[in-house]
Design an enzyme around this catalytic site. Sequence first.
Site, short mmCIF file in Angstrom:
data_model
loop_
_atom_site.label_atom_id
_atom_site.label_comp_id
_atom_site.label_asym_id
_atom_site.label_seq_id
_atom_site.Cartn_x
_atom_site.Cartn_y
_atom_site.Cartn_z
N GLU A 165 38.24 45.73 28.88
CA GLU A 165 38.46 47.12 29.30
C GLU A 165 38.56 48.11 28.14
OE1 GLU A 165 41.83 47.06 31.96
OE2 GLU A 165 40.80 45.77 33.40
N GLU A 273 36.55 38.68 38.25
CA GLU A 273 37.85 38.93 38.91
C GLU A 273 37.64 39.41 40.33
OE1 GLU A 273 40.35 41.47 36.49
OE2 GLU A 273 39.71 40.49 34.63
N ASP A 275 37.61 40.48 43.93
CA ASP A 275 38.41 40.60 45.16
C ASP A 275 37.94 41.86 45.89
OD1 ASP A 275 39.72 42.52 43.55
OD2 ASP A 275 41.71 41.63 43.78
C1 XIL Z 1 46.44 41.70 36.69
C2 XIL Z 1 47.22 40.56 37.28
O1 XIL Z 1 46.55 40.07 38.42
C3 XIL Z 1 48.61 41.01 37.65
O2 XIL Z 1 49.41 39.89 38.04
C4 XIL Z 1 49.27 41.72 36.48
O3 XIL Z 1 50.51 42.25 36.90
C5 XIL Z 1 48.39 42.82 35.96
O4 XIL Z 1 47.13 42.30 35.63
N1 XIL Z 1 41.98 43.56 35.11
C6 XIL Z 1 42.24 42.43 34.39
C7 XIL Z 1 43.30 41.48 34.84
O5 XIL Z 1 41.52 42.13 33.44
O6 XIL Z 1 43.94 40.86 33.76
C8 XIL Z 1 44.31 42.18 35.70
O7 XIL Z 1 45.20 41.20 36.20
C9 XIL Z 1 43.63 42.93 36.82
C10 XIL Z 1 42.71 44.00 36.28
#
Ligand code: XIL
Length: 451
Positions: A165, A273, A275
């Site tokens: 990011e 990631e 969802d």
């Molecule tokens: C999120 C986790 O799922 C949570 O448990 C935590 O509180 C915050 O981070 N982008 C990412 C992940 O790269 O690491 C993040 O994960 C979600 C957004």
Amino acid sequence: MIHRSPGSPGMLRRALLTGTAGLLAAAGLAGAAGTADAASTLGASAAAKGRYFGTAVAAGHLGESAYAGTLDTEFTAVTPENEMKWDAVEATRNSFTFSAADQIVTHARGKGMKVRGHTLVWYSQLPGWVGGLSATDLRTAMNNHITQVMTHYKGGIYAWDVVNEAFQDGGSGARRSSPFQDKLGDGYIEEAFRTARSVDPNAKLCYNDYNTDGQNAKSNAVYAMVKDFKQRGVPIDCVGFQSHFNSASPVPSDYRANLQRFADLGVDVQITELDIEGSGSAQATSYTNVVNACLAVSRCTGLTVWGITDKYSWRSSGTPLLFDGNYGKKPAYTAVLTALGGSGGGGGGTASCAATYSLTQSWNGGFNGQVTVRAGSTAITTWTVTVTVTPPQKVSATWNGSPSWDGTGNVMTMKPNGNGSLAAGASTSFGFTVQTNGNTAAPVVGGCTAG
Ligand code: XIL
């Protein structure tokens, strides 16, 4: 909720169990354990397409049997959800804590799963001390962090999200402000990748981001960076597309085209990631579109969903995952399995369950029994168990189940009270009170029938 059977006397007397009280446990087993067909899981179906299917994992849930059971049955890769982040492994400068991340890596390796390392350099979940360093010190600290963490896991990580990011949202295409960006300038990303390559040359090195899933100013900026890296020989092997979707940020129509243009630069692409908030067929269709996009791009090497069950999702209220809070397979699960070419969604293989009785309390004149219902090697959506008591015994109360009775009142047929879904190997239990009326015989628990 307590259900009272017809003719239940008023107050129940309960006392703590003081020994077995002469009551023997009875067990009922039925249904051969089903052997899951190779293509009836996400992982096996993806493997048949030459890809992994992973999930984010939290170390704190590994002790929950349904969580670990679903993980082990369905997935072939893991990403520690928080355990490898800077604040988790190096909260204090040069003092490293790997225990929680190690739990996940050990579990995954024991099952032959890939591990995605997440993440080395990120502005978030970054301890405050990092932001307080001078530029020179920060460069040293960043390279030390990468070196220490990657060395600890050297040889065991399929891909690392080296930088996460680093770009702003919106139309600017600019880099995001962070201690690294603000003190070291654009070059910190390149430096992080070069350091990473020198530590573990066998791990794939990824850049990972969100809102880069379609073609837009942000993904164009990442694209330009990756293109520049490839042209100048800066080591980069893959780009991760987080793919967190909801109604405000749906699956883009040019998702596949965007993945393909990155792949055409000579890097692998991964859905890292995934969802998608929602439910039912709309959610299922969106998941199908994502899977189909990955399958259409030969360098899309795998997909990772950001959690197993909705109940532990970071966006739990949006129910964005493939398994509901009881580890039941959602329509989205079946859609993903089908898109991967698998079959048997919603309970492939032979559904089976086993019921086991135990005495939990007894007192003069009565006792409480508990029946544990455990799914076999395939998830089930409902179950039925019979419990027979010996006259003149009477069942006077039940809980965690929905009972019905034969004409004599001696045979109780118990079904789930609400959602009866159980993941493979997962269990639930119901209970009941028996008034002995002078007969202390144990109840006979009949076979468990799965649906
Ligand atoms: C999120 C986790 O799922 C949570 O448990 C935590 O509180 C915050 O981070 N982008 C990412 C992940 O790269 O690491 C993040 O994960 C979600 C957004």
